[in-house]
Scaffold this active site. Structure first.
Site, PDB file in Angstrom:
ATOM      1  CG  ASP A   1      -2.177   0.902   0.913  1.00  0.00           C
ATOM      2  OD1 ASP A   1      -2.117   1.714  -0.035  1.00  0.00           O
ATOM      3  OD2 ASP A   1      -3.187   0.792   1.641  1.00  0.00           O
TER       4      ASP A   1
HETATM    5  C1  BGC Z   1      -5.017   3.284  -0.052  1.00  0.00           C
HETATM    6  C2  BGC Z   1      -5.136   2.271  -1.174  1.00  0.00           C
HETATM    7  C3  BGC Z   1      -4.947   2.963  -2.497  1.00  0.00           C
HETATM    8  C4  BGC Z   1      -3.603   3.677  -2.503  1.00  0.00           C
HETATM    9  C5  BGC Z   1      -3.288   4.380  -3.802  1.00  0.00           C
HETATM   10  C6  BGC Z   1      -3.766   4.131  -0.155  1.00  0.00           C
HETATM   11  O1  BGC Z   1      -3.818   5.197   0.729  1.00  0.00           O
HETATM   12  O2  BGC Z   1      -5.029   2.609   1.191  1.00  0.00           O
HETATM   13  O3  BGC Z   1      -6.379   1.635  -1.126  1.00  0.00           O
HETATM   14  O4  BGC Z   1      -5.033   2.022  -3.535  1.00  0.00           O
HETATM   15  O5  BGC Z   1      -3.597   4.640  -1.457  1.00  0.00           O
HETATM   16  O6  BGC Z   1      -4.133   5.462  -3.987  1.00  0.00           O
END
Ligand code: BGC
Length: 752
Positions: A260
């Site tokens: 993530d």
């Molecule tokens: C989120 C993810 C997301 C990623 C990219 C993170 O803060 O938890 O779900 O895909 O950002 O935007």
């Protein structure tokens, strides 16, 4: 320690991987080509692939003609193009269909629709030049307050798993890789960047990992996103047990993992324990990898294995040439039609005294409540979509109302924008400063004046995407900004009150239940959400959604609250990934956020959602699986294929469902199991099969549901593997988890 567990191998056989094609095999078709590519690569080129190139891409092998991998959020539509720091680039051609959000999709209880939904997003991703969609988001809705409940599917692992498989297959059949997220146990936003989730192995296996397991094994997901949090001591992005032992060794995952965003925490941890790509940055899986190889701490073999897994995805997904991407609008009539169908089948009728569908005699409608007129495609942090248009409930009602019917609107309550109000400069008399701010007398009076004059009042309450958002959990699930009091006042002004709850997660609804003639859960329902809602209100279609979560009388009844596992105590410092702190999200650094206790103990174990309420005899307002229609359904004549079953068998249960009404309608028949004589601990009942059945007015249909005995196994902690507990198994068939219409029992032969 990597273990191949006997029962895992057995399960692979049962899943059909030896007889038919194993879904992960699509990733294994280019091994020779990959050998040749890796043989030509320099170490520097290999390491370039292990971290972000831009905020939404990672490097290919340009010298060898291997394209970069392009990612996009997810999970309910392809996000607009962003620059560094997630700032939108302001392109013209980067809109996409806003599909109903996760809990709305789940309320359809339709794996077939989940397939179409994933396929629609997958098609649009191709038109936008994306290789990997960051979705579906399939964590269990453990907490009613969860900030991402609206992105997630359900409190139940079986329902989540069936929908996740449909979504992933649909998306990948469209040629786009699905990145299932957030692996695993990312069930709270509070302190999400550092919280250490403590859960026992049985709870993990039977509840939290189930949707991921199904999405990998049956859905063939090509990409997995390890979550921000820790599980049992280790960050998910470097969690040997989750990423290597379970995901790869047991489930046979052949693809790549992508941390993530900002969730990579060390070079050695990530390199040794299962991470392929650091998102974002290169401070761990960049130069330090090369240095570690130079010192002998890591070997190039490890890098080669990671590159292989990345190339498997790269070669399985056709890169979209630059000059093909973004040439037509991603959102097309066919994909928008999918969004509309999902919305139509997601709306849940919670109560109805007969006022719905609306009478053709109605001449004047008062639409009350800001949520009737609110756009919901964006907001909530990462998961917004730049939609080409959005039919709000008010627009849908205006369009559908018969000629000559007057539709008037009053917002009735203020807009709550929380911290965004101050940071975006949105202040003013119609912006609430606190969630519990009482109704504004002038706004209320305007609404009441319309209500008194109208034949029917359609009242839209609920939350918004400031209240429910990634990066934070709600503090409670009460209706905000005086909405309860407004409901009572409206009911006193006009008893023909139809209330529609617009939210992604559950709200406390005792008050609106008490004073409304009809009540619906209306969700954040995509770009055609208002159209679908109007069709239900005016009776063009019968409502057929079923709750994917329980709605408790009060938050404190729910398991993590009752056991004081949540909310956590506050400690001194801030959490790095909280929304307030993100300059890229809010334009400036927010105030320091409290830091919470570093562990989250899941002592409720298996008893999540209805498993808790049923087992502990705690009444709920609306149970899991609940949802009315405009007709009644009759269940009769249950038959089971045999009296005794063993591992490898399938229990086939058939029964008749009849539409007793005078309009076509759909029912979701549900099968739960209970184990009244069990020696080990089980929840009172668990969902094990369901089917959406479409029935013409008056029609009867025989429905057969099939439960493989392997789905009835438990995780035997002593043996560290799956086992079947023998004994009596109650089969409970009905219209919700509480409305069981038919039952019978069979016996299971145990297998340790
Ligand atoms: C989120 C993810 C997301 C990623 C990219 C993170 O803060 O938890 O779900 O895909 O950002 O935007």
């Amino acid at each position: 320690m990597r273990k191949i567990i006997y029962s895992a191998v057995l399960a692979l056989v049962l899943l059909g991987c030896t007889e038919t094609r194993c879904p992960q095999d699509v990733l294994m078709r280019h091994e020779d080509e990959i050998d040749a590519i890796i043989a030509q690569m320099t170490l520097e080129e290999k390491v370039q692939m292990l971290h972000s190139k831009t905020i939404m891409s990672s490097e290919g092998v340009p010298r060898l003609g291997i394209q970069d991998i392009k990612y996009a959020d997810g999970p309910f539509g392809v996000r607009e193009e962003v620059g560094d720091g997630f700032r939108p680039l302001g392109w013209q051609m980067d809109s996409a269909t806003y599909f109903p959000t996760g809990s709305a999709l789940a309320a359809t209880w339709s794996p077939e629709l989940a397939y179409s939904y994933g396929n629609g997003i997958g098609q649009e991703a191709r038109r936008r030049g994306k290789d990997v969609m960051l979705g579906p988001a399939i964590n269990i809705q453990r907490l009613p307050v969860g900030g991402r409940s609206y992105e997630y599917l359900s409190e139940d692992p079986f329902l989540s798993a069936r929908l996740a498989v449909g979504y992933v297959k649909g998306m990948q059949d469209a040629g786009t890789a699905a990145c299932i997220k957030h692996f695993a146990l990312n069930n709270q936003e509070t302190n999400r960047g550092s919280v250490n989730v403590i859960a026992d192995e049985r709870t993990m296996r039977e509840i939290y990992l189930k949707p991921f397991e199904a999405a990998v094994r049956e859905g063939g997901a090509m990409c997995v996103m390890p979550a921000y949090n820790k599980v049992n001591g280790d960050y998910c992005s470097e969690n040997e047990h989750l990423l290597n032992e379970i995901l790869r060794d047991e489930w046979g995952f052949k693809g790549m993992t992508v941390s993530d965003w900002g969730g990579t925490h060390s070079t050695m941890g990530a390199a040794l324990h299962g991470l392929n790509v650091q998102m974002t940055g290169d401070n761990y899986l960049g130069r330090p990898v090369i240095d570690s190889i130079a010192t002998g701490a890591l070997t190039e073999d490890i890098v080669d294995a990671k590159v292989r897994e990345i190339l498997r995805l790269r070669l399985a997904v056709r890169p979209v040439p630059e000059d093909e991407a973004n040439k037509v609008q991603a959102s097309q009539p066919e994909t928008r039609a999918i969004a509309r169908t999902v919305a139509e089948k997601s709306i849940v009728l919670l109560q109805n005294n007969g006022i719905l569908p609306l009478s053709p005699d109605i001449r004047k409608i008062a639409v009350i409540g800001r949520n009737a007129d609110a756009f919901t495609a964006s907001g909530g942090m990462g998961a917004g979509v730049k939609t080409p248009y959005e039919i709000t409930p008010l627009a849908g009602i205006r369009k559908r109302a018969p000629e000559g019917v007057e539709v008037d609107y009053a917002p009735a309550y203020k807009n709550y924008l929380g911290m965004f109000a101050r940071w975006t400069g949105q202040t003013g008399p119609d912006v609430a400063v606190a969630l519990d701010e009482p109704a504004d007398p002038a706004m209320l009076e305007e609404a009441l004046a319309l209500a008194r004059e109208a034949d029917v009042v359609l009242y839209f309450c609920g939350t918004n995407k400031t209240i429910e958002s990634e990066g934070m959990d709600r503090t409670d699930i009460k209706l905000p900004v005086g909405q309860d009091a407004i409901a009572y006042a409206l009911a006193a002004a006009n008893p023909n009150l139809v209330t529609v709850v617009i939210s992604g997660g559950p709200c406390e609804l005792a008050s609106v239940t008490e004073c409304s003639a009809a009540l619906l859960q209306g969700w954040w329902n995509g770009l055609e959400g208002g159209t679908a809602l109007a069709e239900v209100l005016f009776g063009d279609i019968a409502p057929s959604g079923k709750l994917p979560f329980s709605i408790p009388f009060k938050l404190q009844d729910s398991p993590a609250y009752a056991l004081h596992n949540f909310p956590p105590e506050e400690e001194a410092e801030e959490d790095l990934f909280g929304a307030k702190y993100r300059k890229d999200i809010v334009g400036q650094r927010g105030p320091r956020m409290p830091r919470y206790k570093q562990t989250s103990e899941y002592t409720e174990g298996l008893l999540v959602g209805y498993r808790w309420f049923d087992t502990k005899f705690i009444p709920v307002l609306y149970p899991f699986g609940y949802g009315l229609s405009y007709v009644d359904f009759e269940y009769s004549d249950i038959k089971v294929s045999a009296g005794q079953f063993e591992m490898d068998d399938r229990i086939k249960v058939s029964f008749t469902v009849r539409n007793c009404g005078n309009m076509d309608a759909e029912e979701v028949a549900q099968l739960y199991v209970g184990r009244p004589e069990a020696k080990i601990e089980w929840p009172a009942k668990e969902l094990k099969a369901f089917q959406r059945v479409s029935l013409k007015a008056g029609e009867s249909r025989r429905v057969t549901l099939s439960v493989p005995v392997e789905d009835l196994r438990y995780w035997d902690v002593e043996k560290n593997g799956w086992a079947v507990e023998g004994g009596r198994l109650d089969i409970l068939v009905g219209s919700s988890s509480k409305d069981i219409r038919l039952n019978c029992f069979v016996s299971l032969i145990g297998l340790k």
